[in-house]
Motif scaffolding. Structure first.
Motif, mmCIF file in Angstrom:
data_model
loop_
_atom_site.group_PDB
_atom_site.id
_atom_site.type_symbol
_atom_site.label_atom_id
_atom_site.label_comp_id
_atom_site.label_asym_id
_atom_site.label_seq_id
_atom_site.Cartn_x
_atom_site.Cartn_y
_atom_site.Cartn_z
ATOM 1 N N VAL A 270 0.833 -1.203 0.000
ATOM 2 C CA VAL A 270 0.000 0.000 0.000
ATOM 3 C C VAL A 270 0.870 1.256 0.000
ATOM 4 O O VAL A 270 0.628 2.208 -0.753
ATOM 5 N N LEU A 271 1.911 1.273 0.836
ATOM 6 C CA LEU A 271 2.789 2.447 0.906
ATOM 7 C C LEU A 271 3.524 2.654 -0.421
ATOM 8 O O LEU A 271 3.720 3.793 -0.860
ATOM 9 N N LYS A 272 3.917 1.569 -1.069
ATOM 10 C CA LYS A 272 4.577 1.683 -2.372
ATOM 11 C C LYS A 272 3.624 2.269 -3.406
ATOM 12 O O LYS A 272 4.011 3.121 -4.207
ATOM 13 N N ASP A 273 2.367 1.810 -3.389
ATOM 14 C CA ASP A 273 1.388 2.319 -4.345
ATOM 15 C C ASP A 273 1.136 3.812 -4.148
ATOM 16 O O ASP A 273 0.829 4.534 -5.101
ATOM 17 N N PHE A 274 1.266 4.296 -2.906
ATOM 18 C CA PHE A 274 1.093 5.720 -2.620
ATOM 19 C C PHE A 274 2.410 6.499 -2.759
ATOM 20 O O PHE A 274 2.443 7.701 -2.489
ATOM 21 N N ASP A 275 3.481 5.821 -3.151
ATOM 22 C CA ASP A 275 4.795 6.459 -3.316
ATOM 23 C C ASP A 275 5.290 7.059 -2.003
ATOM 24 O O ASP A 275 5.843 8.169 -1.971
ATOM 25 N N ILE A 276 5.082 6.328 -0.912
ATOM 26 C CA ILE A 276 5.481 6.781 0.423
ATOM 27 C C ILE A 276 6.852 6.210 0.776
ATOM 28 O O ILE A 276 7.125 5.033 0.542
ATOM 29 N N GLN A 277 7.713 7.050 1.364
ATOM 30 C CA GLN A 277 9.038 6.622 1.797
ATOM 31 C C GLN A 277 9.036 6.339 3.298
ATOM 32 O O GLN A 277 8.378 7.043 4.068
#
Length: 419
Positions: A270-277
């Protein structure tokens, strides 16, 4: 092109019997690296006990404590290291600038065909061999003849990129012959003539099945119809919080929910899909069946997540994964029962690993034969995105008087969730 050093990935065996293996990744950072690492670890049948993540946005240091899952095939640790090294960013200028690397070219697809006498657990036995050979299943077509023979077609890709060689194909065929026995004839692997850049849509599902599979919550009706276990009902107690008061530069993401197989991968996806670091994170051991995860995160541009709408969207997506990470239902298809399993697909187009293996293993334990099987993609609502769907047509219901629908759903769900 620069290549990652062997020291970028270190795998250490536990000091004494019963201790977990320790996987350390020390390399340039990139958005989504944690998700890619967790995907590979899940694909190798490993269970993450705990973990630590640290990065300054340029370089990352990740430590994961893992155990092989009891139902998974033997772990090939040297191959695991090679796979993890392959996703580590290279030591180049682009890595330090955290630039998005070019997408790898699609892998060529090969067609595996064989004919054999049907038996319980056959599909899982073949899947296990392919897993051990580093061959990834993309599509399956299983047909059973009236005389009890099966003609199986597996569309596969090779993680080692060696199926173009005769030796690799011959070795794979020999391994399959050993497992299938003397009743097996006509094992063959040849090029399918296309690359893995277009996965077909699943054939039509009934409206009722589609609603039950892709709903955003576990409804009371679904709970009653599937007689969900108390373990599954506990999934509804997930807590997800984003707190901006504790750090001047990062948002704190706190998650508490029931433990399940692939828990960390589901969050990282989910974090990858939102481009979250992720700047720093800690994944605690299980406490009374619950998992706690604390992550200090920020957007790709280095800004905290202050937008309330974006916070709500991230929390909603994460809760959806904690509440309902995999969908399992039984539907009627004429005189037969059909098992349908669905899981979300990453924005990159990659599906969840080991679903086909776990589902067929559960059916094998129950003593149920699969009449036909199909894998495809399904576009749901805009919010729910794309799903990978597995359909298993089981033999006529009269053969399984002692195994009711609810038992099948619960057994398959438990296998997928690692319970």
């Amino acid at each position: 092109m620069a290549m990652p050093s062997d020291d970028a990935v270190v795998i250490q065996k536990g000091k004494k019997q019963g201790d977990p293996f320790v996987i350390t990744v020390n390399c340039p950072d990139k958005t989504g690296l944690g998700c890619d690492i967790c995907w590979i670890i899940l694909d190798f049948g490993l269970y993450i006990v705990k973990g630590d993540f640290t990065t300054d946005g340029i370089w990352c240091y990740i430590v994961l404590w893992v155990f092989p899952h009891p139902t998974s095939p033997t772990v090939r640790w040297s191959t695991l290291k090679e796979r993890l090294l392959s996703i580590c960013p290279t030591f180049s200028v682009s890595a330090y600038l955290n630039e998005t690397p070019p997408k790898p070219s699609p892998s060529p697809v090969y067609l595996l065909t064989f004919c054999s006498t049907d038996r319980k657990g056959l599909l899982n036995d073949v899947t296990r061999v392919l897993f051990e050979l580093e061959l990834m299943i993309q599509r399956v077509k299983v047909t059973t003849t009236p005389d009890g023979r099966v003609m199986d077609l597996f569309f596969i890709t090779d993680n080692l990129e060696l199926l173009h060689t005769k030796k690799r194909r011959d070795d794979a065929c020999d391994r399959l012959h050993d497992v299938l026995g003397e009743s097996c004839t006509n094992v063959d692997i040849r090029s399918a003539g296309y690359k893995n850049d277009s996965i077909p849509s699943i054939s039509s599902l009934s409206e009722e099945a589609a609603r039950e599979l892709f709903r955003s919550e576990l409804s009371e009706t679904e709970e009653r119809s599937q007689a969900l276990s108390t373990d599954v009902k506990k999934l509804k107690r997930a807590n997800v919080i984003i707190d901006n008061s504790l750090s001047p530069a990062h948002s704190l993401l706190q998650i508490n929910c029931v433990d399940h197989k692939g828990f960390l991968y589901d969050i990282m996806r989910v974090l990858k899909d939102f481009d979250i670091q992720i700047a720093y994170g800690r994944f605690s051991p299980v406490n009374k069946g619950q998992r706690d995860l604390d992550l200090f995160i920020r957007q790709r541009d280095g800004i905290k997540i202050l937008n309330v709408e974006m916070q709500d969207e991230i929390i909603s997506r994460l809760k959806l994964q904690m509440l309902h990470p995999l969908r399992v239902i039984i539907t009627n298809r004429g005189p037969d029962m059909e098992l349908v399993v669905a899981n979300p697909v990453e924005l990159s187009g990659r599906g969840r690993p080991q679903v086909f293996y776990d589902a067929t293993l559960a059916l094998k334990v129950l003593g149920i034969c699969v009449f036909s099987a199909e894998i495809g993609r399904r576009h749901s609502t805009r919010e729910n995105g794309v799903w990978e769907v597995y359909r298993f047509l089981l033999e006529e219901k009269s053969k399984y008087k002692t195994v009711v629908k609810n038992q099948i759903v619960d057994k398959v769900r438990r296998a997928l969730m690692g319970w």
